[in-house]
Structure formats: structure tokens, C-alpha cells
Design an enzyme around this catalytic site. Structure first.
Site, PDB file in Angstrom:
ATOM      1  N   CYS A   2       0.847  -1.190   0.000  1.00  0.00           N
ATOM      2  CA  CYS A   2       0.000   0.000   0.000  1.00  0.00           C
ATOM      3  C   CYS A   2       0.885   1.244   0.000  1.00  0.00           C
ATOM      4  O   CYS A   2       1.837   1.347   0.762  1.00  0.00           O
ATOM      5  CB  CYS A   2      -0.957   0.099   1.183  1.00  0.00           C
ATOM      6  SG  CYS A   2      -2.200  -1.170   1.210  1.00  0.00           S
ATOM      7  N   ARG A  27       4.450  -0.541  -4.466  1.00  0.00           N
ATOM      8  CA  ARG A  27       4.099  -0.969  -3.108  1.00  0.00           C
ATOM      9  C   ARG A  27       2.792  -1.766  -3.081  1.00  0.00           C
ATOM     10  O   ARG A  27       2.483  -2.422  -2.084  1.00  0.00           O
ATOM     11  CB  ARG A  27       3.965   0.245  -2.188  1.00  0.00           C
ATOM     12  CG  ARG A  27       5.227   1.053  -2.063  1.00  0.00           C
ATOM     13  CD  ARG A  27       4.988   2.236  -1.156  1.00  0.00           C
ATOM     14  NE  ARG A  27       4.738   1.813   0.200  1.00  0.00           N
ATOM     15  CZ  ARG A  27       5.676   1.628   1.117  1.00  0.00           C
ATOM     16  NH1 ARG A  27       6.936   1.843   0.811  1.00  0.00           N
ATOM     17  NH2 ARG A  27       5.361   1.251   2.327  1.00  0.00           N
ATOM     18  N   TRP A  74      -2.576  -2.927  -1.717  1.00  0.00           N
ATOM     19  CA  TRP A  74      -2.242  -4.354  -1.734  1.00  0.00           C
ATOM     20  C   TRP A  74      -3.148  -4.952  -0.677  1.00  0.00           C
ATOM     21  O   TRP A  74      -2.966  -4.726   0.520  1.00  0.00           O
ATOM     22  CB  TRP A  74      -0.771  -4.552  -1.394  1.00  0.00           C
ATOM     23  CG  TRP A  74      -0.288  -5.957  -1.534  1.00  0.00           C
ATOM     24  CD1 TRP A  74       0.229  -6.536  -2.662  1.00  0.00           C
ATOM     25  CD2 TRP A  74      -0.244  -6.969  -0.515  1.00  0.00           C
ATOM     26  NE1 TRP A  74       0.581  -7.836  -2.403  1.00  0.00           N
ATOM     27  CE2 TRP A  74       0.296  -8.138  -1.103  1.00  0.00           C
ATOM     28  CE3 TRP A  74      -0.631  -7.020   0.821  1.00  0.00           C
ATOM     29  CZ2 TRP A  74       0.482  -9.320  -0.387  1.00  0.00           C
ATOM     30  CZ3 TRP A  74      -0.460  -8.196   1.530  1.00  0.00           C
ATOM     31  CH2 TRP A  74       0.091  -9.330   0.924  1.00  0.00           C
ATOM     32  N   ASN A 100      -2.071   2.560   5.292  1.00  0.00           N
ATOM     33  CA  ASN A 100      -1.161   1.449   5.004  1.00  0.00           C
ATOM     34  C   ASN A 100      -0.879   0.760   6.332  1.00  0.00           C
ATOM     35  O   ASN A 100      -0.372   1.394   7.257  1.00  0.00           O
ATOM     36  CB  ASN A 100       0.144   2.012   4.400  1.00  0.00           C
ATOM     37  CG  ASN A 100       1.233   0.963   4.279  1.00  0.00           C
ATOM     38  OD1 ASN A 100       0.944  -0.223   4.118  1.00  0.00           O
ATOM     39  ND2 ASN A 100       2.479   1.397   4.356  1.00  0.00           N
ATOM     40  N   GLY A 101      -1.234  -0.523   6.448  1.00  0.00           N
ATOM     41  CA  GLY A 101      -1.014  -1.239   7.710  1.00  0.00           C
ATOM     42  C   GLY A 101      -2.203  -2.143   8.002  1.00  0.00           C
ATOM     43  O   GLY A 101      -3.026  -2.405   7.115  1.00  0.00           O
ATOM     44  N   GLU A 495      17.851 -18.600  -4.393  1.00  0.00           N
ATOM     45  CA  GLU A 495      17.516 -17.265  -4.897  1.00  0.00           C
ATOM     46  C   GLU A 495      17.127 -17.325  -6.378  1.00  0.00           C
ATOM     47  O   GLU A 495      16.186 -16.651  -6.804  1.00  0.00           O
ATOM     48  CB  GLU A 495      18.709 -16.313  -4.658  1.00  0.00           C
ATOM     49  CG  GLU A 495      18.556 -14.908  -5.183  1.00  0.00           C
ATOM     50  CD  GLU A 495      17.382 -14.122  -4.617  1.00  0.00           C
ATOM     51  OE1 GLU A 495      16.709 -14.586  -3.679  1.00  0.00           O
ATOM     52  OE2 GLU A 495      17.104 -13.047  -5.160  1.00  0.00           O
ATOM     53  N   LYS A 499      13.507 -16.095  -7.778  1.00  0.00           N
ATOM     54  CA  LYS A 499      13.361 -15.082  -8.830  1.00  0.00           C
ATOM     55  C   LYS A 499      12.436 -15.593  -9.924  1.00  0.00           C
ATOM     56  O   LYS A 499      11.552 -14.884 -10.380  1.00  0.00           O
ATOM     57  CB  LYS A 499      14.710 -14.706  -9.457  1.00  0.00           C
ATOM     58  CG  LYS A 499      15.656 -13.883  -8.635  1.00  0.00           C
ATOM     59  CD  LYS A 499      15.322 -12.411  -8.552  1.00  0.00           C
ATOM     60  CE  LYS A 499      14.399 -12.093  -7.413  1.00  0.00           C
ATOM     61  NZ  LYS A 499      14.923 -11.952  -6.084  1.00  0.00           N
ATOM     62  N   GLU A 502       8.753 -15.727  -8.657  1.00  0.00           N
ATOM     63  CA  GLU A 502       8.104 -14.438  -8.384  1.00  0.00           C
ATOM     64  C   GLU A 502       7.615 -13.749  -9.637  1.00  0.00           C
ATOM     65  O   GLU A 502       6.551 -13.162  -9.636  1.00  0.00           O
ATOM     66  CB  GLU A 502       9.060 -13.408  -7.766  1.00  0.00           C
ATOM     67  CG  GLU A 502       9.873 -13.776  -6.634  1.00  0.00           C
ATOM     68  CD  GLU A 502      10.650 -12.596  -6.047  1.00  0.00           C
ATOM     69  OE1 GLU A 502      10.097 -11.924  -5.178  1.00  0.00           O
ATOM     70  OE2 GLU A 502      11.808 -12.372  -6.446  1.00  0.00           O
ATOM     71  N   HIS A 518      17.384 -37.535  -2.976  1.00  0.00           N
ATOM     72  CA  HIS A 518      16.527 -37.965  -1.866  1.00  0.00           C
ATOM     73  C   HIS A 518      15.066 -37.588  -2.097  1.00  0.00           C
ATOM     74  O   HIS A 518      14.298 -37.470  -1.149  1.00  0.00           O
ATOM     75  CB  HIS A 518      17.033 -37.377  -0.551  1.00  0.00           C
ATOM     76  CG  HIS A 518      18.416 -37.833  -0.213  1.00  0.00           C
ATOM     77  ND1 HIS A 518      18.712 -39.156   0.062  1.00  0.00           N
ATOM     78  CD2 HIS A 518      19.597 -37.170  -0.145  1.00  0.00           C
ATOM     79  CE1 HIS A 518      20.013 -39.276   0.299  1.00  0.00           C
ATOM     80  NE2 HIS A 518      20.568 -38.087   0.170  1.00  0.00           N
ATOM     81  N   LYS A 617       6.432  -4.840  -2.911  1.00  0.00           N
ATOM     82  CA  LYS A 617       7.854  -4.610  -2.683  1.00  0.00           C
ATOM     83  C   LYS A 617       8.198  -4.652  -1.208  1.00  0.00           C
ATOM     84  O   LYS A 617       9.211  -5.201  -0.802  1.00  0.00           O
ATOM     85  CB  LYS A 617       8.226  -3.241  -3.267  1.00  0.00           C
ATOM     86  CG  LYS A 617       9.689  -2.867  -3.105  1.00  0.00           C
ATOM     87  CD  LYS A 617      10.550  -3.712  -3.999  1.00  0.00           C
ATOM     88  CE  LYS A 617      12.021  -3.457  -3.808  1.00  0.00           C
ATOM     89  NZ  LYS A 617      12.795  -4.646  -4.238  1.00  0.00           N
TER      90      LYS A 617
HETATM   91  C1  G6P Z   1       9.072  -8.877  -0.271  1.00  0.00           C
HETATM   92  C2  G6P Z   1       9.755  -8.581  -1.588  1.00  0.00           C
HETATM   93  C3  G6P Z   1      11.041  -9.381  -1.698  1.00  0.00           C
HETATM   94  C4  G6P Z   1      11.933  -9.098  -0.493  1.00  0.00           C
HETATM   95  C5  G6P Z   1      11.218  -9.378   0.823  1.00  0.00           C
HETATM   96  C6  G6P Z   1      12.013  -8.867   2.009  1.00  0.00           C
HETATM   97  O1  G6P Z   1       8.571 -10.163  -0.280  1.00  0.00           O
HETATM   98  O2  G6P Z   1       8.895  -8.874  -2.677  1.00  0.00           O
HETATM   99  O3  G6P Z   1      11.718  -9.015  -2.887  1.00  0.00           O
HETATM  100  O4  G6P Z   1      13.081  -9.882  -0.581  1.00  0.00           O
HETATM  101  O5  G6P Z   1       9.965  -8.699   0.847  1.00  0.00           O
HETATM  102  O6  G6P Z   1      12.073  -7.476   1.911  1.00  0.00           O
HETATM  103  P1  G6P Z   1      13.154  -6.574   2.617  1.00  0.00           P
HETATM  104  O7  G6P Z   1      12.766  -5.176   2.231  1.00  0.00           O
HETATM  105  O8  G6P Z   1      13.023  -6.816   4.088  1.00  0.00           O
HETATM  106  O9  G6P Z   1      14.481  -6.965   2.107  1.00  0.00           O
END
Ligand code: G6P
Length: 622
Positions: A2, A27, A74, A100-101, A495, A499, A502, A518, A617
Site C-alpha cells: 500500500c 508498493r 495491496w 497502510n497497515g 535465490e 526469482k 516471483e 533424496h 515490494k
Molecule cells: C518482499 C519482496 C522481496 C523481499 C522481501 C524482504 O517479499 O517482494 O523481494 O526480498 O519482501 O524485503 P526486505 O525489504 O526486508 O528486504
């Protein structure tokens, strides 16, 4: 998670609010809305969908409408539809709120208000705030329980009274129809910044919406509110105690958050990594004198020389950087290290003995679970250090000390340059601790020299972007991928899989390569892509064995190997190379092809790379 924005000034508010929302859209992007104060009436326009959908339903901007609120959502409580979109008006139509919250006691408050005759139209927790403020505004001075201190503005008082009842987190922008030259912002647990320029104020969830107007900003702390009028602003706690705050400089420029010649923020940020790491390490590594200077944690390094245990806590991509850090601290500095998801750490009644230091990693510095883990660790007496990108963010403020990434703003939802910068900071810290713990000063010297070469090596890898695109293209119809690595490249495999999931919505699993046999090996069918990180290192021969196991089952091998390694060619259906580097420094290189692979796969599948479905984000809710 948000984005909120509010404007008061001499200019027409609507275009400024929309521009601000576009900057904050990363956001949250499932619905959006604006509220404008027009001749003593609050006009609200909102819709499900993106800011572009909102623009399509807006009226022509009016020059006399110079005060307003905006929101990009969001969803948490209530599906993303027009009714649940913000701004929310109260039952009297006098108050409008963007939020936001999460309000944790919203259901109790809602029932109480309903018993008082207040009606609700949405399923959101935010409408409870609007109605509570409206309720206190309406009942002001009507009885003993709603007596306002003499001389206090009625709107300001109603906001305070409402927030005193609320449990949870909020960044709020609030308007009152009776106050044509005033808005109020309030913060607890969600970020909120007021940009201040000549006769003009812009309140926003983050600096990206402000920087176009001014670089001077006021960062609100928890339980504080800012009352903004045409004559200026003042800050108070929600318990009505005046707070004096000074303006700070926003550290980044507009150029840094614009796309320039790139199609997406994610691609721009992948390509920014050489520069981001150079800035991150600038002034911190000193190859001439074999030293690392980490000013932010300098006072803690002496004590850390004797610590018994490190706990790293983070979420998402930052968690994967933490896993790399675990290898670095154990291998370089011989410190027992555990990396924990912040969301698990905070609830597991963690054991924090004397001699434990906790490191929280976060790009945004606002992730709710990581922030809660920091509080939890502090309550148990740990020293807590932060590795954070956003200057002045909640985690940066909550930790005892820390190291900023200085990677520049990251807008793409899928984190890229923050990951490599987080690993760079962890590496610098591990090297410095290894030197101070006298593990091996020759090794420390070698690592410092090698670290300085990493940005140039990343530039070399980026030249293979087109080659990686063709590999993604050849495998684009595959719906299951494996990412496999060993040792310090295992977190990189995690990672890489994250990626791809996502932004491409392709199912992917990251695994330690030896674990495949396994269970996950059962998944391998003809043509299934398996991405191996098989760079030079002590486990190279072992991973060749794992590669053979995949090939024997007709899986397709995409191999990230060290430049000049001809031995691996017969094992690879597709080969990507990275320059040679000591094994412990390789993650900053081996992750780059995986970021590019995910990016190209998402574009080829036609997805909105910077705004992947269901993600945000910065996750400021649990
Ligand atoms: C969200 C984002 C990720 C990020 C994670 C942690 O899920 O989409 O890309 O890695 O939060 O965020 P931070 O700001 O704490 O690194």
C-alpha cells in the site's frame, strides 16, 4: 505494501497525487483511489486495478482543488474491488482516510461502532478508522467521555482519540471536510514521510513520491502525527504531547528512480549492480592497507571479536543473502552462525545467550516480520545490527547500529541489486571479523583484493544477457525448473528459484545439489530444465556427478561454470560462464545469470516484471 500520498499547496492536487501514486505503485497495485476537498465537500474516486484504471475514471482536474489524498492498495482485509479501495469516508461523509497497515482490533471496534448505530459499507479494517474519527468528531464535547481540551482543533482531537483506541499498524493520511486547508498524517509501524517545500506539503509512504517536489523531509516516528495546514506544520504524539523534529535530506535523486533507457526497473537494477557494489564498498574496502572500514558498526566490532554466536534474520531475498552470510561468517571468521526466517524467529521463543549478536537484513527496512524479530532480539538483550538499504527506515532506526547498503533505490518488486549489496556487506563484515579474530590475515588480505574486483566481473557477466535470453526462450514452455548448487552456491540456487517463481510464475525449486537424489529427482522428466551452479571449487567433481544424474534422466542442464572451463562443456545443454573468483566470493557473480534468466523468462511469458501478481515490494504486514 500500500502506498499513500497526501498533498496541500497552491497547485492543483489531482495530477500531483496521481504522479505520486505512480511512483508508489510498486508498493501495491490491486486498486487505487483519490479524495479531493472541493468547496467543503470530499469527492472520492476509486476503482479496482492499477493507477491507469483510476486515471480513466477521474474528472478533469480543478484548479481550486489543492488538497487531497491518494492510495494504491495491496489487499489485506477484503477483496480488491471498488468498495474496498481507499480512500474510505466515514459514515458522516466529513472524514476521508488512506491507510497502510493492519488494524488488529478492527472487528471489536466495528461491533462497538455498529452498536452505536454506525453503518459500514466495506470489508476493510481501514473503514473502522474513518468511522472512529467521524464518531469522535461528531460526538466532540457531547459528554464527559468525549470532552476535548480547550483550544485544541476538533479534527486533530478526533484523530487522536480514534488512534488511542486502535491496535495495529498504520501510516495514515486524513482529511476533514470542515478543514479546507489541513490534513493530518499519523504513523505506527508503517513508514510515513512529509516532504516540505515553499508553501507546499506532500505526505507519502516513501521518498519516491516526494523527491520530485523537494529533498527536504520530515521522517515521522511511531505514535506520532503531523498536522499540516496552509500556515505550516507541527508534530505531536497521538497522546497530544508536542514533539520537535527537524527536516532531513532525502538522499537519492529523481534520476535514480526513473527507468531511463531500460524497459523495466528490474533490468535497470540488474545492470546497476557493478555501480551499486562500487558505491556500497566505496571507502569501506582499503586494499592498500588490507583494511575494511565499516563506520556504522565500528564501535561494536571489538565486542564482536569475542562473540560466541551470530543469528541472521530476514525475509525473502534478504534471507537468502543471510544464508550466504552464514557460510561467510563460519568459513572466514569461524563464528557459529544461524540464519532464520524473521517470521519464524519472532515466534519461536529464541534462545539468546550472552555473546550472541543478531543481524537483521532488509532492503526496505520496513518488513514487518523482520522489524518484529529485531524487537524480539532486543527484548532478550542481544546486540542487534542492521544491514539495510533505505536510510532512516524503521529497521535502521530500531537496530543498535548497522551498515547501509548504499545500493540506491530499488523499485522492481523482485530484489536484485539489494541481494548482491547485502552479500557484499556481509562479506566485508566477515573479512574484518576474520582479521580481528586472527583466523588468517593472509586470507583476509586476499579476500579484500578479490572483493575489489567483483564489480568489473559482474559487468563481464552482464554482457551475456542476450545469450541468457535465448536459453530462457528455448525452455520457456517448461513449467517446472530445478536450481541446484552446493556449499555457498546453494543459497544462490534458492535465490534463482525464487526469482523465477516471483516474476515468471514458473514452478521452481532450489536445492543443495546432493539432496536431489533424496526425492526431487523423481520430478525429472524429458526436457525439464535443471540449472546447476558448477563453478570451480572443492565440490566441483561432486556436482558433475549430480549433473550426470539429471542427464541420465533426460533433464536439460543449464550450467553456470567458471570461464575457461572446457571440461564441463560435454555436460551442458546450455552453458553460461562467470569469471573466476574465490569460492566464498562467487555468490555475487553466480546469482547474476539467474536474475537475468528469470527476467527474460518473465518478459517472454508476457508478464509485468516490475509488478508481479500478488506481490508487493515492501511487506509491512505479518
Ligand atoms: C518482499 C519482496 C522481496 C523481499 C522481501 C524482504 O517479499 O517482494 O523481494 O526480498 O519482501 O524485503 P526486505 O525489504 O526486508 O528486504
Amino acid at each position: 505494501m500500500c502506498g499513500i500520498v497526501a498533498y496541500l499547496g497552491q497547485k492543483t492536487a489531482q495530477p500531483i497525487l496521481i504522479e505520486g501514486l505512480k511512483r508508489l505503485e510498486y508498493r501495491g497495485y490491486d486498486s487505487a483511489g483519490v479524495a479531493l476537498l472541493s468547496n467543503g465537500v470530499i469527492k472520492i474516486k476509486k476503482t479496482s486495478g492499477r493507477i491507469a484504471a483510476l486515471e480513466a475514471i477521474l474528472d478533469k482536474p480543478q484548479a481550486n482543488e489543492t488538497l487531497g489524498l491518494g492510495h494504491t492498495r495491496w489487499a489485506t482485509h477484503g477483496v480488491p474491488n471498488q468498495i474496498n479501495a481507499h480512500p474510505h469516508a466515514d459514515y458522516t461523509g466529513k472524514i476521508a482516510v488512506v491507510h497502510n497497515g493492519i488494524i488488529e482490533n478492527y472487528s471489536t471496534l466495528k461491533t462497538w461502532l455498529q452498536n452505536e448505530g454506525v453503518t459500514f459499507v466495506s470489508d476493510t479494517d481501514t473503514e473502522v478508522i474513518a468511522n472512529l474519527i467521524g464518531y469522535f468528531y461528531e460526538k466532540c464535547d457531547a459528554g464527559e467521555r468525549t470532552r476535548k481540551p480547550q483550544g485544541q482543533n476538533r479534527f486533530e482531537w478526533a484523530v487522536q482519540r480514534a488512534l488511542q483506541e486502535v491496535h495495529g499498524t498504520y501510516g495514515l493520511g486524513i482529511l476533514c471536510a470542515d478543514c479546507p486547508d489541513m490534513f493530518i498524517g499519523a504513523k505506527k509501524g508503517s513508514p510515513l514521510i512529509l516532504g516540505v517545500s515553499e508553501g507546499e506539503y506532500i505526505l507519502a509512504s516513501d521518498a519516491a513520491a516526494i523527491i520530485e517536489h523537494t529533498a527536504k523531509a520530515l521522517y515521522l516516528s511511531d505514535n506520532e502525527m503531523v498536522i499540516v495546514t496552509a500556515d505550516g506544520f507541527h508534530t505531536k504524539t497521538i497522546d497530544n504531547i508536542a514533539v520537535t523534529k527537524s527536516l532531513e535530506n532525502i538522499e537519492f535523486s529523481l534520476e535514480q528512480i526513473e527507468l531511463g533507457s531500460f524497459k523495466h526497473h528490474m533490468l535497470k537494477e540488474i545492470f546497476e549492480q557493478p555501480k551499486a557494489l562500487t558505491t556500497c564498498m566505496g571507502g569501506r574496502i582499503d586494499p592498500q592497507n588490507d583494511r575494511i572500514h565499516l563506520g556504522g558498526v565500528n564501535d561494536y566490532l571489538r565486542a564482536m571479536t569475542h562473540i560466541k554466536r551470530l543469528i541472521i534474520t530476514a525475509c525473502g531475498t534478504a534471507f537468502h543473502a543471510g544464508l550466504v552470510g552464514e557460510f561467510l561468517f563460519e568459513q572466514m571468521a569461524r563464528i557459529i552462525t544461524e540464519t532464520e526466517y524473521a517470521s519464524e524467529f519472532r515466534y519461536r521463543n529464541p534462545i539468546i545467550e550472552d555473546g550472541t549478536t543478531v543481524i537483521a537484513i532488509s532492503q526496505s527496512g520496513e518488513t514487518a516480520d523482520t522489524l518484529a524479530a529485531v524487537e524480539q532480539a532486543k527484548e532478550r538483550g542481544a546486540t542487534v545490527l542492521g544491514i539495510v538499504n533505505v536510510v532512516g527506515s524503521s529497521i535502521a532506526r530500531a537496530t543498535d547500529a548497522g551498515v547501509y547498503l548504499h545500493a540506491g533505490p530499488e523499485i522492481g518488486v523482485a530484489s536484485t541489486k539489494a541481494f548482491t549489496a547485502q552479500v557484499a556487506v556481509l562479506t566485508m563484515l566477515a573479512i574484518e571479523l576474520s582479521r580481528r579474530r586472527l583466523v588468517s590475515s593472509d586470507e583476509a588480505t586476499r579476500y579484500i583484493k578479490e572483493l575489489a574486483k567483483i564489480p568489473d566481473k559482474i559487468s563481464q557477466i552482464l554482457k551475456q544477457s542476450e545469450h541468457i535470453r535465448t536459453i530462457a526462450q528455448a525452455n520457456i514452455n517448461q513449467n517446472n525448473w530445478l536450481f541446484l548448487g552446493r556449499g555457498i552456491n546453494y543459497p544462490v540456487a534458492l535465490e534463482g528459484a525464487l526469482k523465477l517463481k516471483e516474476i515468471s510464475y514458473i514452478h521452481a525449486e532450489g536445492l543443495p545439489a546432493a539432496e536431489m537424489k533424496h526425492g526431487p529427482i523423481a520430478l525429472i522428466v524429458d526436457g525439464m530444465p535443471a540449472v546447476f551452479i558448477a563453478t570451480n571449487g572443492p565440490q566441483y567433481d561432486k556436482i558433475i556427478g549430480n549433473i550426470c544424474e539429471v542427464r541420465a534422466r533426460k533433464g536439460k542442464t543449464i550450467i553456470v561454470a567458471t570461464e575457461g572451463n572446457d571440461h564441463i562443456k560435454p555436460y551442458a545443454d546450455y552453458l553460461i560462464t562467470v569469471p573466476d573468483a574465490p569460492e566464498l566470493l562467487q555468490p555475487m557473480l553466480t546469482v547474476i545469470p539467474l536474475q537475468l534468466m528469470a527476467y527474460h523468462a518473465a518478459v517472454l511469458r508476457g508478464h509485468d516484471v516490475d509488478k508481479p501478481r500478488n506481490l508487493a515490494k515492501s511487506v509491512t504486514v505479518e
